[in-house]
Design a protein around this motif. Structure first.
Motif, PDB file in Angstrom:
ATOM      1  N   SER A   7       0.624  -1.021  -0.134  1.00  0.00           N
ATOM      2  CA  SER A   7      -0.474  -0.292   0.312  1.00  0.00           C
ATOM      3  C   SER A   7       0.784   1.316  -0.344  1.00  0.00           C
ATOM      4  CB  SER A   7      -1.132  -0.080   1.044  1.00  0.00           C
ATOM      5  OG  SER A   7      -2.018  -0.372   1.127  1.00  0.00           O
ATOM      6  N   LEU A   8       2.376   1.464   0.796  1.00  0.00           N
ATOM      7  CA  LEU A   8       2.656   2.263   0.733  1.00  0.00           C
ATOM      8  C   LEU A   8       3.105   2.675  -1.005  1.00  0.00           C
ATOM      9  CD1 LEU A   8       4.878   1.825   4.359  1.00  0.00           C
ATOM     10  CD2 LEU A   8       2.861   3.749   3.591  1.00  0.00           C
ATOM     11  N   ILE A   9       3.492   1.710  -0.835  1.00  0.00           N
ATOM     12  CA  ILE A   9       5.004   1.694  -2.280  1.00  0.00           C
ATOM     13  C   ILE A   9       3.438   1.691  -3.820  1.00  0.00           C
ATOM     14  CG2 ILE A   9       5.430   0.289  -4.210  1.00  0.00           C
ATOM     15  CD1 ILE A   9       6.885  -1.331  -2.287  1.00  0.00           C
ATOM     16  N   VAL A  11       0.985   4.352  -2.979  1.00  0.00           N
ATOM     17  CA  VAL A  11       0.781   5.691  -2.083  1.00  0.00           C
ATOM     18  C   VAL A  11       2.015   6.487  -3.143  1.00  0.00           C
ATOM     19  CG1 VAL A  11       0.954   6.721  -1.218  1.00  0.00           C
ATOM     20  CG2 VAL A  11      -0.542   5.142  -0.748  1.00  0.00           C
ATOM     21  N   CYS A  12       2.758   5.951  -2.687  1.00  0.00           N
ATOM     22  CA  CYS A  12       3.971   6.596  -3.440  1.00  0.00           C
ATOM     23  C   CYS A  12       4.616   6.711  -4.900  1.00  0.00           C
ATOM     24  CB  CYS A  12       4.860   5.634  -3.084  1.00  0.00           C
ATOM     25  SG  CYS A  12       5.908   6.389  -0.912  1.00  0.00           S
ATOM     26  N   ALA A  13       3.916   5.440  -5.485  1.00  0.00           N
ATOM     27  CA  ALA A  13       4.480   5.812  -7.049  1.00  0.00           C
ATOM     28  C   ALA A  13       2.901   6.789  -7.136  1.00  0.00           C
ATOM     29  CB  ALA A  13       3.489   4.378  -7.431  1.00  0.00           C
ATOM     30  N   ALA A  15       1.500   9.174  -5.793  1.00  0.00           N
ATOM     31  CA  ALA A  15       2.018  10.333  -6.068  1.00  0.00           C
ATOM     32  C   ALA A  15       2.966  10.974  -7.061  1.00  0.00           C
ATOM     33  CB  ALA A  15       2.674  10.330  -4.069  1.00  0.00           C
ATOM     34  N   PHE A  16       3.975  10.035  -7.287  1.00  0.00           N
ATOM     35  CA  PHE A  16       5.420  10.819  -7.500  1.00  0.00           C
ATOM     36  C   PHE A  16       4.105  10.758  -9.488  1.00  0.00           C
ATOM     37  CE2 PHE A  16       8.487   8.457  -5.071  1.00  0.00           C
ATOM     38  CZ  PHE A  16       8.529   9.952  -4.643  1.00  0.00           C
ATOM     39  N   ASN A  19       2.646  14.143  -9.341  1.00  0.00           N
ATOM     40  CA  ASN A  19       3.370  15.473  -9.878  1.00  0.00           C
ATOM     41  C   ASN A  19       4.269  14.996 -10.765  1.00  0.00           C
ATOM     42  OD1 ASN A  19       2.571  16.488  -7.411  1.00  0.00           O
ATOM     43  ND2 ASN A  19       4.299  15.224  -6.478  1.00  0.00           N
TER      44      ASN A  19
END
Length: 136
Positions: A7-9, A11-13, A15-16, A19
């Motif tokens: 899930s963290l991976i 969310v980071c993907a 977000a990147f 942006n």
């Protein structure tokens, strides 16, 4: 735990990716910068040093320094780098723990013997040596 990491991976993907979509590249401005640029360095500053001058000579090596590096940081191969061994030797020592401590221990012993004067010439085996086991 796996779900949390995935899930963290995700969310980071996301977000990147979100942006990255807002950035634009102005090709004409980049081309104008390149065309108006001036060369800062000349060829004489960019030529590499000869390989022979990089390797240390026996007179440039301090046996005490080699022993301290071997004793304190020998598991990472710092002493072998100081003695002019190939640049990748630190990786061998780091990823094998100094050859499971065996290479590190024997290197330290031979450098110590040369330091106290018992084994004259032991340090010469290490200087500019390209082998993993320098004392053979």
């Amino acid at each position: 735990m796996k779900k949390l990491v995935l899930s963290l991976i995700a969310v980071c993907a996301f977000a990147f990716a979100a942006n990255a979509a807002s950035f634009t590249v102005n090709d004409s401005a980049i081309d104008a910068l390149i065309e108006n640029s001036t060369e800062v360095f000349t060829a004489e500053f960019m030529t590499p040093a000869p390989a022979a001058s990089v390797a240390p000579a026996k007179g440039e090596i301090n046996t005490t320094t080699a022993f301290l590096l071997s004793w304190l940081l020998g598991g990472f191969g710092v002493h072998r780098h100081y003695l002019g061994t190939t640049p990748w030797m630190w990786a061998v020592y780091t990823f094998t723990g100094g050859g499971l401590g065996v290479l590190w221990g024997i290197d330290t012993l031979f450098i110590f013997l040369d330091l106290i004067g018992v084994g004259e010439g032991y340090l010469n085996k290490f200087i500019n040596c390209e082998k993993i086991i320098a004392w053979i």
